[in-house]
Design an enzyme around this catalytic site. Structure first.
Site, short mmCIF file in Angstrom:
data_model
loop_
_atom_site.label_atom_id
_atom_site.label_comp_id
_atom_site.label_asym_id
_atom_site.label_seq_id
_atom_site.Cartn_x
_atom_site.Cartn_y
_atom_site.Cartn_z
N ASN A 9 0.87 -1.18 0.00
CA ASN A 9 0.00 0.00 0.00
C ASN A 9 0.91 1.23 0.00
OD1 ASN A 9 -1.84 2.03 0.48
ND2 ASN A 9 -2.24 1.46 2.61
N TRP A 10 1.02 1.85 -1.16
CA TRP A 10 1.95 2.98 -1.28
C TRP A 10 1.40 4.24 -0.61
CZ3 TRP A 10 4.13 3.29 -6.98
CH2 TRP A 10 4.76 2.09 -7.29
N LYS A 11 0.14 4.23 -0.30
CA LYS A 11 -0.53 5.43 0.24
C LYS A 11 -0.28 6.62 -0.71
CE LYS A 11 0.28 3.57 4.80
NZ LYS A 11 0.06 3.72 6.22
N HIS A 97 -9.43 0.92 5.28
CA HIS A 97 -8.15 1.26 5.90
C HIS A 97 -8.39 2.27 7.02
CE1 HIS A 97 -4.09 2.66 6.52
NE2 HIS A 97 -3.67 1.58 5.88
N GLU A 99 -6.84 4.78 7.95
CA GLU A 99 -6.67 6.20 7.58
C GLU A 99 -7.94 6.73 6.92
OE1 GLU A 99 -3.03 5.60 5.44
OE2 GLU A 99 -2.04 5.09 7.33
N GLU A 169 -5.21 -5.04 10.74
CA GLU A 169 -4.22 -3.98 10.89
C GLU A 169 -4.49 -3.22 12.19
OE1 GLU A 169 -2.42 -2.83 6.85
OE2 GLU A 169 -4.11 -1.53 7.23
N GLY A 175 2.42 2.46 10.72
CA GLY A 175 3.35 3.58 10.57
C GLY A 175 4.05 3.99 11.85
N SER A 215 3.47 -1.86 10.43
CA SER A 215 4.93 -1.85 10.66
C SER A 215 5.58 -3.20 10.36
CB SER A 215 5.26 -1.40 12.08
OG SER A 215 4.84 -0.06 12.26
N GLY A 236 2.81 -1.09 4.26
CA GLY A 236 2.78 0.34 3.94
C GLY A 236 4.18 0.84 3.65
N GLY A 237 4.78 1.49 4.64
CA GLY A 237 6.09 2.13 4.45
C GLY A 237 7.14 1.24 3.80
C1 PEP Z 1 -0.82 0.23 6.00
O1 PEP Z 1 -0.95 1.43 5.84
O2 PEP Z 1 -1.66 -0.56 5.55
C2 PEP Z 1 0.35 -0.24 6.75
C3 PEP Z 1 0.38 -1.47 7.14
O3 PEP Z 1 1.32 0.69 6.98
P1 PEP Z 1 2.77 0.44 7.62
O4 PEP Z 1 3.28 -0.85 7.05
O5 PEP Z 1 3.58 1.61 7.19
O6 PEP Z 1 2.59 0.35 9.10
#
Ligand code: PEP
Length: 252
Positions: A9-11, A97, A99, A169, A175, A215, A236-237
């Site tokens: 997930n590049w956001k 999600h 966010e 999640e 994040g 994370s 994500g990141g």
């Molecule tokens: C996400 O946004 O779905 C996610 C898992 O982010 P991160 O890996 O950066 O915690």
């Protein structure tokens, strides 16, 4: 056998040229790998979907969107519909999600509409659920996740439910660099599978893919993925650098 998935997930990250470079690097690295029973999914921002689906035609990854609007067309400025995604050969779409729940106040009911709309257009929903930190501290995390599933997912008939991917999640892990422990992830994934068994069937509970997100990175992916009810990750990141993302794929 349960489908394993690593989805990035590049956001809201990357310029067009950066996106082009990252997709090309991932495609090249995957070329050398044998990915039997593992799907790799890239979820770039909307403007880069066509770039990704073009490359995906000749590569070993699929493409997902990060969001969708539940109507097919109409006066919804700035939104993107399921038929638009389907017409671009987008195969997956993240919904629910944290966010989007937080910044765009998306309700359980609105997410249920998105889910139905995606399934009507044969796009695989990646449905995110998870508790915030005060809910975990108050030991309400199971109740919270159960409510999220009950209110947005469990109206589905069995054959539609079988097409859904779930991503657990925990919001406190997203994040933050503070991933759930493998035991915490396993405990919640097993709980979710138990709910699916109760509502649908043991067979469906055993077949549904449940991803962990929060994370997850190249260092901790293996210990999370080795748990019996963790079928991969929503990343994500760590999906923004090809080398790290591929290391996570290799951990599955
Ligand atoms: C996400 O946004 O779905 C996610 C898992 O982010 P991160 O890996 O950066 O915690």
């Amino acid at each position: 056998m349960r489908q394993k998935i690593v989805a990035g997930n590049w956001k809201m990250n990357k310029t067009f040229l950066e996106a082009e470079e990252l997709v090309a690097q991932v495609a090249e690295a995957l070329e050398k790998r044998n990915l039997s029973n593992t799907a790799v999914v890239l979820c770039p921002p909307f403007p880069y979907l066509e770039l990704a689906t073009d490359i995906a035609k000749e590569a070993k990854f699929s493409v997902g969107a990060q969001n969708v609007y539940p109507d097919d067309s109409g006066a919804f400025t700035g939104e993107v519909s399921p038929p638009m995604l389907a017409s671009m050969e987008v195969e997956y779409c993240i919904i629910g999600h944290s966010e989007r729940r937080k910044y765009f106040t998306e309700s359980h009911e609105f997410l249920a509409r998105k889910l139905d709309a995606l399934l009507r257009h044969k796009i695989i929903p990646v449905f995110c659920c998870g508790e915030v930190l005060p809910e975990r501290v108050a030991k309400k995390h199971f109740k919270v996740v159960e409510k999220q599933l009950n209110e947005s997912l469990f109206h589905l008939k069995k054959n539609d439910m079988a097409k859904v991917v779930i991503a657990y999640e925990p919001v406190w892990a997203i994040g933050t660099g503070m991933n759930a422990t493998p035991e915490q992830a396993q405990e919640m994934h097993a709980f979710i599978r138990g709910l699916i068994e109760k509502k649908y069937s043991k067979k469906l509970a055993e077949e549904i893919t449940i991803l962990y997100g929060g994370s997850c990175n190249a260092k901790n992916a293996k210990e999370l993925f080795v748990k019996p009810d963790v079928d991969g990750g929503l990343i994500g990141g760590a999906s923004l650098k090809a080398e790290e993302f591929i290391a996570i794929v290799d951990s599955l």
